[in-house]
Design a protein around this motif. Structure first.
Motif, PDB file in Angstrom:
ATOM      1  N   GLN A 195       0.824  -1.205   0.000  1.00  0.00           N
ATOM      2  CA  GLN A 195       0.000   0.000   0.000  1.00  0.00           C
ATOM      3  C   GLN A 195       0.862   1.260   0.000  1.00  0.00           C
ATOM      4  OE1 GLN A 195      -2.447  -0.822   3.417  1.00  0.00           O
ATOM      5  NE2 GLN A 195      -4.074  -1.724   2.152  1.00  0.00           N
ATOM      6  N   LEU A 196       1.959   1.245   0.742  1.00  0.00           N
ATOM      7  CA  LEU A 196       2.848   2.403   0.764  1.00  0.00           C
ATOM      8  C   LEU A 196       3.469   2.637  -0.604  1.00  0.00           C
ATOM      9  CD1 LEU A 196       4.641   1.950   4.195  1.00  0.00           C
ATOM     10  CD2 LEU A 196       2.991   3.730   3.584  1.00  0.00           C
ATOM     11  N   ASP A 197       3.780   1.556  -1.319  1.00  0.00           N
ATOM     12  CA  ASP A 197       4.354   1.685  -2.655  1.00  0.00           C
ATOM     13  C   ASP A 197       3.354   2.295  -3.636  1.00  0.00           C
ATOM     14  OD1 ASP A 197       6.788   0.661  -1.872  1.00  0.00           O
ATOM     15  OD2 ASP A 197       6.335  -1.381  -2.527  1.00  0.00           O
ATOM     16  N   GLU A 198       2.072   2.173  -3.342  1.00  0.00           N
ATOM     17  CA  GLU A 198       1.034   2.669  -4.248  1.00  0.00           C
ATOM     18  C   GLU A 198       0.621   4.112  -3.963  1.00  0.00           C
ATOM     19  OE1 GLU A 198      -2.132  -0.170  -3.916  1.00  0.00           O
ATOM     20  OE2 GLU A 198      -0.983  -1.745  -4.898  1.00  0.00           O
ATOM     21  N   ILE A 199       1.109   4.671  -2.859  1.00  0.00           N
ATOM     22  CA  ILE A 199       0.748   6.052  -2.531  1.00  0.00           C
ATOM     23  C   ILE A 199       1.361   6.975  -3.563  1.00  0.00           C
ATOM     24  CG2 ILE A 199       1.002   7.920  -0.863  1.00  0.00           C
ATOM     25  CD1 ILE A 199       0.892   5.824   1.341  1.00  0.00           C
ATOM     26  N   LYS A 200       0.542   7.777  -4.152  1.00  0.00           N
ATOM     27  CA  LYS A 200       0.967   8.670  -5.232  1.00  0.00           C
ATOM     28  C   LYS A 200       1.381  10.031  -4.678  1.00  0.00           C
ATOM     29  CE  LYS A 200      -0.994   6.100  -8.702  1.00  0.00           C
ATOM     30  NZ  LYS A 200      -0.801   4.815  -8.088  1.00  0.00           N
ATOM     31  N   GLU A 201       2.202  10.716  -5.456  1.00  0.00           N
ATOM     32  CA  GLU A 201       2.506  12.104  -5.131  1.00  0.00           C
ATOM     33  C   GLU A 201       1.212  12.880  -5.163  1.00  0.00           C
ATOM     34  OE1 GLU A 201       5.586  14.314  -7.049  1.00  0.00           O
ATOM     35  OE2 GLU A 201       6.817  12.513  -7.261  1.00  0.00           O
ATOM     36  N   GLY A 202       1.118  13.880  -4.316  1.00  0.00           N
ATOM     37  CA  GLY A 202      -0.097  14.672  -4.274  1.00  0.00           C
ATOM     38  C   GLY A 202      -1.164  14.057  -3.391  1.00  0.00           C
ATOM     39  N   SER A 203      -0.801  12.964  -2.712  1.00  0.00           N
ATOM     40  CA  SER A 203      -1.768  12.321  -1.827  1.00  0.00           C
ATOM     41  C   SER A 203      -1.872  13.071  -0.504  1.00  0.00           C
ATOM     42  CB  SER A 203      -1.355  10.873  -1.556  1.00  0.00           C
ATOM     43  OG  SER A 203      -0.127  10.851  -0.853  1.00  0.00           O
ATOM     44  N   GLY A 204      -0.990  14.033  -0.303  1.00  0.00           N
ATOM     45  CA  GLY A 204      -1.002  14.803   0.933  1.00  0.00           C
ATOM     46  C   GLY A 204      -0.141  14.185   2.020  1.00  0.00           C
ATOM     47  N   VAL A 205       0.517  13.098   1.705  1.00  0.00           N
ATOM     48  CA  VAL A 205       1.374  12.432   2.679  1.00  0.00           C
ATOM     49  C   VAL A 205       2.821  12.812   2.390  1.00  0.00           C
ATOM     50  CG1 VAL A 205       2.143  10.220   3.598  1.00  0.00           C
ATOM     51  CG2 VAL A 205      -0.232  10.510   2.894  1.00  0.00           C
ATOM     52  N   GLU A 206       3.501  13.301   3.413  1.00  0.00           N
ATOM     53  CA  GLU A 206       4.903  13.666   3.237  1.00  0.00           C
ATOM     54  C   GLU A 206       5.732  12.413   2.924  1.00  0.00           C
ATOM     55  OE1 GLU A 206       6.371  15.716   6.701  1.00  0.00           O
ATOM     56  OE2 GLU A 206       4.404  16.616   7.019  1.00  0.00           O
ATOM     57  N   GLU A 207       6.662  12.569   1.995  1.00  0.00           N
ATOM     58  CA  GLU A 207       7.503  11.438   1.615  1.00  0.00           C
ATOM     59  C   GLU A 207       8.294  10.908   2.810  1.00  0.00           C
ATOM     60  OE1 GLU A 207      10.980  10.485  -1.586  1.00  0.00           O
ATOM     61  OE2 GLU A 207       9.348  11.818  -2.204  1.00  0.00           O
ATOM     62  N   GLY A 208       8.689  11.809   3.699  1.00  0.00           N
ATOM     63  CA  GLY A 208       9.435  11.402   4.892  1.00  0.00           C
ATOM     64  C   GLY A 208       8.629  10.460   5.764  1.00  0.00           C
ATOM     65  N   LYS A 209       7.331  10.681   5.850  1.00  0.00           N
ATOM     66  CA  LYS A 209       6.456   9.803   6.646  1.00  0.00           C
ATOM     67  C   LYS A 209       6.369   8.426   6.000  1.00  0.00           C
ATOM     68  CE  LYS A 209       4.328  12.850   9.557  1.00  0.00           C
ATOM     69  NZ  LYS A 209       4.772  12.815  10.925  1.00  0.00           N
ATOM     70  N   ILE A 210       6.300   8.403   4.687  1.00  0.00           N
ATOM     71  CA  ILE A 210       6.247   7.131   3.969  1.00  0.00           C
ATOM     72  C   ILE A 210       7.560   6.373   4.170  1.00  0.00           C
ATOM     73  CG2 ILE A 210       6.095   6.054   1.690  1.00  0.00           C
ATOM     74  CD1 ILE A 210       4.230   8.397   0.897  1.00  0.00           C
ATOM     75  N   ASP A 211       8.680   7.083   4.041  1.00  0.00           N
ATOM     76  CA  ASP A 211       9.983   6.449   4.247  1.00  0.00           C
ATOM     77  C   ASP A 211      10.125   5.919   5.669  1.00  0.00           C
ATOM     78  OD1 ASP A 211      10.653   7.023   1.637  1.00  0.00           O
ATOM     79  OD2 ASP A 211      11.819   8.815   2.143  1.00  0.00           O
ATOM     80  N   GLU A 212       9.633   6.689   6.644  1.00  0.00           N
ATOM     81  CA  GLU A 212       9.681   6.263   8.047  1.00  0.00           C
ATOM     82  C   GLU A 212       8.876   4.975   8.240  1.00  0.00           C
ATOM     83  OE1 GLU A 212       7.768   7.813  12.233  1.00  0.00           O
ATOM     84  OE2 GLU A 212       8.473   9.333  10.820  1.00  0.00           O
TER      85      GLU A 212
END
Length: 104
Positions: free
Chosen positions: A32-49
């Motif tokens: 699911q994290l791999d499918e999160i698109k840019e512009g989803s409102g989620v900071e990339e740092g949070k996804i990486d964490e």
């Protein structure tokens, strides 16, 4: 002796189910994290964490495959959920509530 064996079987089954549940949570969450698109409102740092926490959890599971207790596995699952929960809330909030389907 039969009671002891039954208790051991039950404990083994509980640990196995908990471990399988944690592995499923990690793999599903990674996908699911791999499918999160840019512009989803989620900071990339949070996804990486979150991805790092998932990887650390899998490393821990691999290292403790035969020695992890039920409590340890449940603690790890709680740690993963603690990292993932804010992301899930943010995604839900940013996706809006207008995406529900109509009545059947």
């Amino acid at each position: 002796e039969a009671e002891d064996a039954a208790d051991e079987d039950k404990a083994f089954r509980e640990i196995t189910e908990a471990r399988n549940g944690l592995e499923a949570l990690v793999y599903t969450s990674k996908r699911q994290l791999d499918e999160i698109k840019e512009g989803s409102g989620v900071e990339e740092g949070k996804i990486d964490e979150a991805k790092e926490a998932l990887q650390n959890t899998m490393t821990w599971l691999d290292s403790n495959l035969s020695s992890a207790t039920l409590d340890e596995i449940q603690e790890k699952k709680a740690e993963v959920e603690k990292v993932l929960h804010p992301l899930a809330e943010l995604l839900y909030k940013n996706n809006g509530s207008g995406s529900s389907s109509g009545h059947g």
